[in-house]
Design a protein around this motif. Structure first.
Motif, PDB file in Angstrom:
ATOM      1  N   MET A  75       0.823  -1.208   0.000  1.00 26.32           N
ATOM      2  CA  MET A  75       0.000   0.000   0.000  1.00 26.32           C
ATOM      3  C   MET A  75       0.860   1.263   0.000  1.00 26.32           C
ATOM      4  SD  MET A  75      -3.123  -0.706  -0.382  1.00 26.32           S
ATOM      5  CE  MET A  75      -2.483  -1.989  -1.468  1.00 26.32           C
ATOM      6  N   ALA A  76       2.035   1.154   0.621  1.00 27.70           N
ATOM      7  CA  ALA A  76       2.939   2.307   0.637  1.00 27.70           C
ATOM      8  C   ALA A  76       3.446   2.628  -0.765  1.00 27.70           C
ATOM      9  CB  ALA A  76       4.114   2.041   1.575  1.00 27.70           C
ATOM     10  N   GLU A  83       6.826  -0.232 -10.765  1.00 19.83           N
ATOM     11  CA  GLU A  83       6.080  -1.303 -11.409  1.00 19.83           C
ATOM     12  C   GLU A  83       6.424  -2.641 -10.771  1.00 19.83           C
ATOM     13  OE1 GLU A  83       3.816  -1.021 -13.702  1.00 19.83           O
ATOM     14  OE2 GLU A  83       4.018   1.144 -14.068  1.00 19.83           O
ATOM     15  N   ASN A  84       5.394  -3.437 -10.502  1.00 22.55           N
ATOM     16  CA  ASN A  84       5.570  -4.786  -9.970  1.00 22.55           C
ATOM     17  C   ASN A  84       6.481  -4.835  -8.747  1.00 22.55           C
ATOM     18  OD1 ASN A  84       3.978  -5.929 -12.073  1.00 22.55           O
ATOM     19  ND2 ASN A  84       5.758  -5.810 -13.432  1.00 22.55           N
ATOM     20  N   PRO A  85       6.120  -4.164  -7.664  1.00 23.13           N
ATOM     21  CA  PRO A  85       6.938  -4.236  -6.445  1.00 23.13           C
ATOM     22  C   PRO A  85       7.034  -5.664  -5.927  1.00 23.13           C
ATOM     23  CG  PRO A  85       4.781  -3.268  -6.005  1.00 23.13           C
ATOM     24  CD  PRO A  85       4.904  -3.363  -7.483  1.00 23.13           C
ATOM     25  N   ALA A  86       8.074  -5.932  -5.165  1.00 24.90           N
ATOM     26  CA  ALA A  86       8.320  -7.289  -4.657  1.00 24.90           C
ATOM     27  C   ALA A  86       7.150  -7.793  -3.830  1.00 24.90           C
ATOM     28  CB  ALA A  86       9.601  -7.295  -3.827  1.00 24.90           C
ATOM     29  N   GLU A  87       6.528  -6.895  -3.049  1.00 26.56           N
ATOM     30  CA  GLU A  87       5.396  -7.303  -2.212  1.00 26.56           C
ATOM     31  C   GLU A  87       4.241  -7.845  -3.043  1.00 26.56           C
ATOM     32  OE1 GLU A  87       7.566  -3.999  -0.030  1.00 26.56           O
ATOM     33  OE2 GLU A  87       6.918  -4.427  -2.086  1.00 26.56           O
ATOM     34  N   ASN A 110      -7.463  -4.536  -3.725  1.00 28.50           N
ATOM     35  CA  ASN A 110      -7.363  -3.183  -3.195  1.00 28.50           C
ATOM     36  C   ASN A 110      -6.193  -2.419  -3.819  1.00 28.50           C
ATOM     37  OD1 ASN A 110      -8.015  -1.034  -1.286  1.00 28.50           O
ATOM     38  ND2 ASN A 110      -6.118  -1.602  -0.281  1.00 28.50           N
ATOM     39  N   TYR A 111      -5.075  -3.112  -3.990  1.00 31.29           N
ATOM     40  CA  TYR A 111      -3.902  -2.483  -4.608  1.00 31.29           C
ATOM     41  C   TYR A 111      -4.217  -2.049  -6.037  1.00 31.29           C
ATOM     42  CZ  TYR A 111       0.634  -2.154  -6.965  1.00 31.29           C
ATOM     43  OH  TYR A 111       1.695  -1.730  -7.726  1.00 31.29           O
ATOM     44  N   TRP A 112      -4.808  -2.951  -6.814  1.00 29.74           N
ATOM     45  CA  TRP A 112      -5.072  -2.625  -8.221  1.00 29.74           C
ATOM     46  C   TRP A 112      -6.125  -1.540  -8.367  1.00 29.74           C
ATOM     47  CZ3 TRP A 112      -1.385  -3.508 -11.179  1.00 29.74           C
ATOM     48  CH2 TRP A 112      -0.625  -4.677 -11.104  1.00 29.74           C
TER      49      TRP A 112
END
Length: 223
Positions: A75-76, A83-87, A110-112
């Motif tokens: 969320m941070a 793009e495409n964070p590890a989380e 929620n992220y998308w």
């Protein structure tokens, strides 16, 4: 006895979590494509933290703690250009059939949504496990129907809502399905059918009708 009480408490907390997600999706749908959906992340984290306060040394809680940690990091970065964070990749790997691992799908949604990428939100919801067909399953399907409505895939959304009306007998609140079906019909331009759905809620579920301001919706449609 205490273990059973802890189990019921955690189940109640997750029911509360997903119900509030649905309400936030409804209340913020107009602002969704413009402002994102950061309040859902905060809400979900707060409610899940309450669930984790019931301590238990088992794998499920360890998985949940990992999901929460990944969610906070993701969320941070939701509003960043990364793009495409590890989380994101790790949450996608964790998402599965377990009670807590199924929650990972909703965090991905929620992220998308915050990224204003409804196609990816839809894809995450479509991966939600088909079994067990419990409250979580039906809530995920209801959310999918709403996303399809926002994407103007009205026929698919309506078919899904019709299926939920038949399947979710006593498991999931029918009034929510009727409301969302009416919204899809209204946006599709089928005012007569939308009015019929709204009136059904008004007659059978007066408390829900008050919460969703159904009378105003009926007036707006000239009913």
């Amino acid at each position: 006895m205490k273990r059973r009480e802890r189990k019921h408490l955690k189940e109640d907390e997750f029911v509360s979590t997903l119900t509030k997600i649905i309400r936030f999706f409804h209340n913020w749908q107009r602002e969704l494509k413009i402002a994102g959906f950061s309040l859902v992340a905060i809400l979900m984290i707060i409610v899940v933290i309450r669930a984790v306060q019931v301590q238990s040394e088992n794998r499920a809680n360890r998985d949940l703690a990992q999901i929460m940690k990944l969610q906070a990091g993701l969320m941070a970065k939701a509003t960043s250009s990364e793009e495409n964070p590890a989380e994101l990749t790790q949450l996608e790997k964790i998402a599965g059939r377990g009670k807590f691992s199924r929650l990972a799908y909703l965090y991905l949604v929620n992220y998308w949504v915050q990224r204003n990428d409804l196609a990816q939100a839809q894809a995450a919801l479509e991966k939600f496990p088909e079994r067990p067909k419990d409250l979580f399953y039906f809530q995920a399907k209801d959310l999918l129907g709403q996303v399809l409505t926002w994407r103007k895939e009205f026929d698919r959304a309506l078919a899904l809502f019709d299926s939920l009306e038949k399947e979710a007998n006593g498991v999931y609140p029918l009034e929510a399905v009727l409301i969302h079906s009416a919204e899809a019909l209204e946006q599709k331009g089928d005012k007569a059918q939308a009015l019929a759905k709204y009136r059904q809620v008004q007659e059978k579920y007066p408390q829900a009708a008050f919460f969703w301001n159904v009378s105003e919706r009926i007036r707006r449609l000239g009913g």
